[in-house]
Scaffold this motif. Structure first.
Motif, PDB file in Angstrom:
ATOM      1  N   GLU A 159       0.819  -1.207   0.000  1.00 48.99           N
ATOM      2  CA  GLU A 159       0.000   0.000   0.000  1.00 48.99           C
ATOM      3  C   GLU A 159       0.859   1.266   0.000  1.00 48.99           C
ATOM      4  O   GLU A 159       0.530   2.260  -0.643  1.00 48.99           O
ATOM      5  CB  GLU A 159      -0.941   0.009   1.208  1.00 48.99           C
ATOM      6  CG  GLU A 159      -2.096  -0.974   1.127  1.00 48.99           C
ATOM      7  CD  GLU A 159      -1.693  -2.405   1.469  1.00 48.99           C
ATOM      8  OE1 GLU A 159      -0.501  -2.616   1.806  1.00 48.99           O
ATOM      9  OE2 GLU A 159      -2.545  -3.295   1.394  1.00 48.99           O
ATOM     10  N   SER A 291      -9.667   5.348  -2.708  1.00 52.38           N
ATOM     11  CA  SER A 291      -9.834   4.136  -1.914  1.00 52.38           C
ATOM     12  C   SER A 291      -8.723   3.147  -2.250  1.00 52.38           C
ATOM     13  O   SER A 291      -8.077   3.239  -3.305  1.00 52.38           O
ATOM     14  CB  SER A 291     -11.188   3.490  -2.203  1.00 52.38           C
ATOM     15  OG  SER A 291     -11.219   2.978  -3.527  1.00 52.38           O
ATOM     16  N   ARG A 293      -9.121   0.124  -3.084  1.00 47.34           N
ATOM     17  CA  ARG A 293      -9.570  -0.584  -4.283  1.00 47.34           C
ATOM     18  C   ARG A 293      -9.127   0.160  -5.550  1.00 47.34           C
ATOM     19  O   ARG A 293      -8.590  -0.447  -6.487  1.00 47.34           O
ATOM     20  CB  ARG A 293     -11.095  -0.723  -4.258  1.00 47.34           C
ATOM     21  CG  ARG A 293     -11.763  -0.928  -5.615  1.00 47.34           C
ATOM     22  CD  ARG A 293     -11.584  -2.322  -6.128  1.00 47.34           C
ATOM     23  NE  ARG A 293     -11.779  -2.411  -7.559  1.00 47.34           N
ATOM     24  CZ  ARG A 293     -12.253  -3.469  -8.181  1.00 47.34           C
ATOM     25  NH1 ARG A 293     -12.590  -4.530  -7.488  1.00 47.34           N
ATOM     26  NH2 ARG A 293     -12.371  -3.495  -9.473  1.00 47.34           N
ATOM     27  N   GLU A 294      -9.321   1.459  -5.595  1.00 44.22           N
ATOM     28  CA  GLU A 294      -8.946   2.250  -6.766  1.00 44.22           C
ATOM     29  C   GLU A 294      -7.434   2.241  -6.978  1.00 44.22           C
ATOM     30  O   GLU A 294      -6.941   2.148  -8.114  1.00 44.22           O
ATOM     31  CB  GLU A 294      -9.463   3.680  -6.607  1.00 44.22           C
ATOM     32  CG  GLU A 294     -10.973   3.781  -6.687  1.00 44.22           C
ATOM     33  CD  GLU A 294     -11.486   5.140  -6.249  1.00 44.22           C
ATOM     34  OE1 GLU A 294     -12.480   5.607  -6.823  1.00 44.22           O
ATOM     35  OE2 GLU A 294     -10.904   5.714  -5.294  1.00 44.22           O
ATOM     36  N   LYS A 296      -5.323  -0.120  -5.979  1.00 46.85           N
ATOM     37  CA  LYS A 296      -4.890  -1.455  -6.397  1.00 46.85           C
ATOM     38  C   LYS A 296      -5.218  -1.718  -7.862  1.00 46.85           C
ATOM     39  O   LYS A 296      -4.432  -2.343  -8.583  1.00 46.85           O
ATOM     40  CB  LYS A 296      -5.538  -2.513  -5.508  1.00 46.85           C
ATOM     41  CG  LYS A 296      -4.916  -2.609  -4.123  1.00 46.85           C
ATOM     42  CD  LYS A 296      -5.440  -3.808  -3.359  1.00 46.85           C
ATOM     43  CE  LYS A 296      -4.649  -4.008  -2.067  1.00 46.85           C
ATOM     44  NZ  LYS A 296      -5.076  -5.200  -1.325  1.00 46.85           N
ATOM     45  N   GLU A 297      -6.367  -1.250  -8.300  1.00 46.78           N
ATOM     46  CA  GLU A 297      -6.740  -1.454  -9.702  1.00 46.78           C
ATOM     47  C   GLU A 297      -5.800  -0.689 -10.621  1.00 46.78           C
ATOM     48  O   GLU A 297      -5.345  -1.202 -11.636  1.00 46.78           O
ATOM     49  CB  GLU A 297      -8.179  -1.006  -9.929  1.00 46.78           C
ATOM     50  CG  GLU A 297      -8.673  -1.285 -11.338  1.00 46.78           C
ATOM     51  CD  GLU A 297     -10.138  -0.955 -11.508  1.00 46.78           C
ATOM     52  OE1 GLU A 297     -10.502  -0.452 -12.594  1.00 46.78           O
ATOM     53  OE2 GLU A 297     -10.930  -1.196 -10.570  1.00 46.78           O
ATOM     54  N   THR A 322     -12.344  -6.503 -14.381  1.00 49.79           N
ATOM     55  CA  THR A 322     -11.327  -5.463 -14.363  1.00 49.79           C
ATOM     56  C   THR A 322     -10.639  -5.288 -15.716  1.00 49.79           C
ATOM     57  O   THR A 322     -10.770  -4.260 -16.344  1.00 49.79           O
ATOM     58  CB  THR A 322     -10.298  -5.757 -13.255  1.00 49.79           C
ATOM     59  OG1 THR A 322     -10.997  -6.074 -12.053  1.00 49.79           O
ATOM     60  CG2 THR A 322      -9.428  -4.542 -12.999  1.00 49.79           C
ATOM     61  N   TYR A 336     -10.318  -8.306 -10.132  1.00 49.70           N
ATOM     62  CA  TYR A 336      -9.953  -8.033  -8.745  1.00 49.70           C
ATOM     63  C   TYR A 336     -11.233  -7.947  -7.926  1.00 49.70           C
ATOM     64  O   TYR A 336     -12.095  -7.099  -8.164  1.00 49.70           O
ATOM     65  CB  TYR A 336      -9.159  -6.729  -8.642  1.00 49.70           C
ATOM     66  CG  TYR A 336      -8.909  -6.297  -7.225  1.00 49.70           C
ATOM     67  CD1 TYR A 336      -8.301  -7.161  -6.318  1.00 49.70           C
ATOM     68  CD2 TYR A 336      -9.277  -5.037  -6.783  1.00 49.70           C
ATOM     69  CE1 TYR A 336      -8.072  -6.772  -5.016  1.00 49.70           C
ATOM     70  CE2 TYR A 336      -9.050  -4.641  -5.476  1.00 49.70           C
ATOM     71  CZ  TYR A 336      -8.451  -5.512  -4.600  1.00 49.70           C
ATOM     72  OH  TYR A 336      -8.227  -5.122  -3.304  1.00 49.70           O
ATOM     73  N   SER A 337     -11.376  -8.848  -6.966  1.00 49.82           N
ATOM     74  CA  SER A 337     -12.606  -8.950  -6.181  1.00 49.82           C
ATOM     75  C   SER A 337     -12.382  -8.465  -4.756  1.00 49.82           C
ATOM     76  O   SER A 337     -11.346  -8.738  -4.148  1.00 49.82           O
ATOM     77  CB  SER A 337     -13.096 -10.399  -6.150  1.00 49.82           C
ATOM     78  OG  SER A 337     -14.228 -10.534  -5.325  1.00 49.82           O
ATOM     79  N   GLU A 338     -13.373  -7.779  -4.226  1.00 54.04           N
ATOM     80  CA  GLU A 338     -13.318  -7.303  -2.839  1.00 54.04           C
ATOM     81  C   GLU A 338     -14.215  -8.115  -1.907  1.00 54.04           C
ATOM     82  O   GLU A 338     -14.449  -7.701  -0.775  1.00 54.04           O
ATOM     83  CB  GLU A 338     -13.744  -5.838  -2.782  1.00 54.04           C
ATOM     84  CG  GLU A 338     -12.715  -4.887  -3.352  1.00 54.04           C
ATOM     85  CD  GLU A 338     -13.100  -3.438  -3.118  1.00 54.04           C
ATOM     86  OE1 GLU A 338     -12.338  -2.729  -2.422  1.00 54.04           O
ATOM     87  OE2 GLU A 338     -14.158  -3.017  -3.623  1.00 54.04           O
ATOM     88  N   ASP A 366      -7.407 -10.150  -2.001  1.00 57.27           N
ATOM     89  CA  ASP A 366      -6.359  -9.568  -1.167  1.00 57.27           C
ATOM     90  C   ASP A 366      -5.513 -10.635  -0.485  1.00 57.27           C
ATOM     91  O   ASP A 366      -4.292 -10.545  -0.432  1.00 57.27           O
ATOM     92  CB  ASP A 366      -6.974  -8.638  -0.117  1.00 57.27           C
ATOM     93  CG  ASP A 366      -7.486  -7.349  -0.740  1.00 57.27           C
ATOM     94  OD1 ASP A 366      -6.913  -6.913  -1.755  1.00 57.27           O
ATOM     95  OD2 ASP A 366      -8.460  -6.787  -0.215  1.00 57.27           O
ATOM     96  N   TYR A 386      -3.325 -10.883  -4.352  1.00 54.88           N
ATOM     97  CA  TYR A 386      -2.993  -9.665  -5.101  1.00 54.88           C
ATOM     98  C   TYR A 386      -1.485  -9.539  -5.333  1.00 54.88           C
ATOM     99  O   TYR A 386      -1.037  -9.280  -6.448  1.00 54.88           O
ATOM    100  CB  TYR A 386      -3.510  -8.435  -4.365  1.00 54.88           C
ATOM    101  CG  TYR A 386      -3.303  -7.156  -5.144  1.00 54.88           C
ATOM    102  CD1 TYR A 386      -4.241  -6.721  -6.072  1.00 54.88           C
ATOM    103  CD2 TYR A 386      -2.147  -6.397  -4.976  1.00 54.88           C
ATOM    104  CE1 TYR A 386      -4.036  -5.575  -6.811  1.00 54.88           C
ATOM    105  CE2 TYR A 386      -1.938  -5.239  -5.702  1.00 54.88           C
ATOM    106  CZ  TYR A 386      -2.887  -4.828  -6.620  1.00 54.88           C
ATOM    107  OH  TYR A 386      -2.674  -3.695  -7.366  1.00 54.88           O
TER     108      TYR A 386
END
Length: 396
Positions: A159, A291, A293-294, A296-297, A322, A336-338, A366, A386
């Motif tokens: 991160e 976020s 998520r954003e 990581k994408e 994605t 990519y799934s949350e 993740d 990930y």
């Protein structure tokens, strides 16, 4: 060796090489073996000159290169004729020069005449032009997409690498606020060098507003839709919106990603999603409001681009995924799934398996350990952490 060349090469020797960019070193050598001139491009502050140092050391050209980097000259005004004289003086000292490297040469007035002179030189010298927005017909442009994954071992977490980019000398600092301030200064300098100077944008504040807005959205838009959303806050015409997007693409700040409809097997070009070429740029421009998520994408997009994939957003009209990617004869999708429940994960797996294509399908989560599962392959679908997806993508 003459004084000018020695000073330039001495300055280059001070540039650290924290890690090797093997993929681009190989590509650059291949291009130079085929072509006399190559453009090495990417946006501001991506250490392209470090790649040149690596090339010179690898090919043992230390005594056979003429390097010009305007940043290495202090209070010295030169024009293209001066540079020709300096180059010819260098040849008098040593006529064994094989490679010309020009970096930040856009600061020399009418530099194109020097390039034409070198290109017509009877010794058929190889030329590398390091610049972002230059376009020369018939000359190969090699985009130097940084591999941010190199920086991960130097920071505390994946991160943190989203925020602090691939500059090791920044990332290794422990002062979080100093690093943010420095990155913000680099973004402002990028606006000045890549946009204001190269494209003569009159209203740089309006451009910054446009990019800030773009950094915070994560869906597909037409240019008309983008202009309408922007005009609710700032007065901006469709033409200006189109210009700003085109300038940003040419400056390698953003890349347009079209959607691929797998049922009709065609690209949908009317609506575009824009990914930033470096996650740290997007994070800084958005005032660090994105976020995880954003981030990581966007980071996944960067790695796919670095590995040479042709990238599209994947659409099947039932649910979105994605990325759909192609590389030579290889096709794959990356979702990519949350989800955080095992039952929800199984639903995602079933959805992917029902899609009637023969592509390799990666379901990225993740942490696999969070789901307490041992089986990682379900028909066409492979479940991947990930962080581990990057090792699977790497070109051997």
């Amino acid at each position: 060796m003459d004084i000018f060349r020695k000073k330039q090469l001495d300055k280059l020797s001070e540039i650290p090489i924290y890690f090797s960019h093997k993929i681009y070193l190989k590509k650059l050598i291949q291009e130079l073996n085929i072509n006399r001139m190559v453009i090495l491009s990417w946006h501001h502050k991506t250490w392209k000159i470090a790649l040149i140092k690596e090339l010179i050391l690898k090919t043992k050209l230390q005594n056979k290169v003429f390097l010009f980097n305007k940043d290495y000259l202090v209070n010295q005004k030169l024009n293209w004729k001066d540079l020709i004289n300096i180059f010819n003086d260098s040849l008098k000292y040593d006529n064994n020069i094989k490679l010309i490297v020009l970096n930040n040469f856009n600061k020399i007035i009418d530099i194109k005449y020097f390039i034409q002179y070198i290109h017509s030189h009877e010794n058929k010298l190889k030329i590398i032009l390091i610049w972002n927005s230059i376009q020369i017909p018939g000359v190969t442009e090699l985009e130097f997409v940084p591999n941010n994954r190199n920086i991960i071992p130097l920071v505390n977490s994946l991160e943190e690498s989203f925020t602090f980019w691939s500059l090791p000398n920044i990332s290794r600092s422990t002062d979080y606020y100093w690093k943010k301030s420095l990155l913000d200064l680099i973004v402002n300098e990028m606006y000045l060098n890549e946009i204001f100077i190269n494209f003569w944008v009159k209203d740089i504040e309006l451009y910054q507003f446009t990019m800030t807005y773009l950094s915070k959205i994560n869906n597909c838009l037409s240019l008309r839709e983008l202009q309408k959303w922007l005009s609710q806050i700032q007065q901006i015409t469709l033409k200006t919106t189109i210009d700003y997007i085109n300038f940003s693409i040419r400056a390698k700040i953003i890349k347009p990603i079209t959607r691929y409809d797998f049922k009709k097997q065609k690209i949908i070009s009317s609506r575009i999603q824009y990914y930033f070429t470096d996650t740290w740029i997007r994070n800084s421009i958005s005032k660090y409001s994105l976020s995880l998520r954003e981030l990581k994408e966007n980071f996944l997009y960067q790695e796919l681009a670095y590995q040479g994939y042709e990238i599209n957003s994947w659409l099947n009209w039932a649910f979105d995924f994605t990325f759909y990617c192609k590389r030579t004869s290889e096709e794959a999708c990356f979702h990519y799934s949350e989800v955080n429940e095992k039952s929800e994960l199984k639903k995602e797996i079933n959805k992917l398996n029902k899609v009637p294509v023969t592509w390799k399908k990666y379901l990225i989560v993740d942490s696999i350990e969070d789901f307490w599962i041992k089986k990682l392959q379900y028909e066409d679908v492979e479940i991947v952490d990930y962080e581990n997806i990057f090792q699977k993508l790497e070109i051997k």
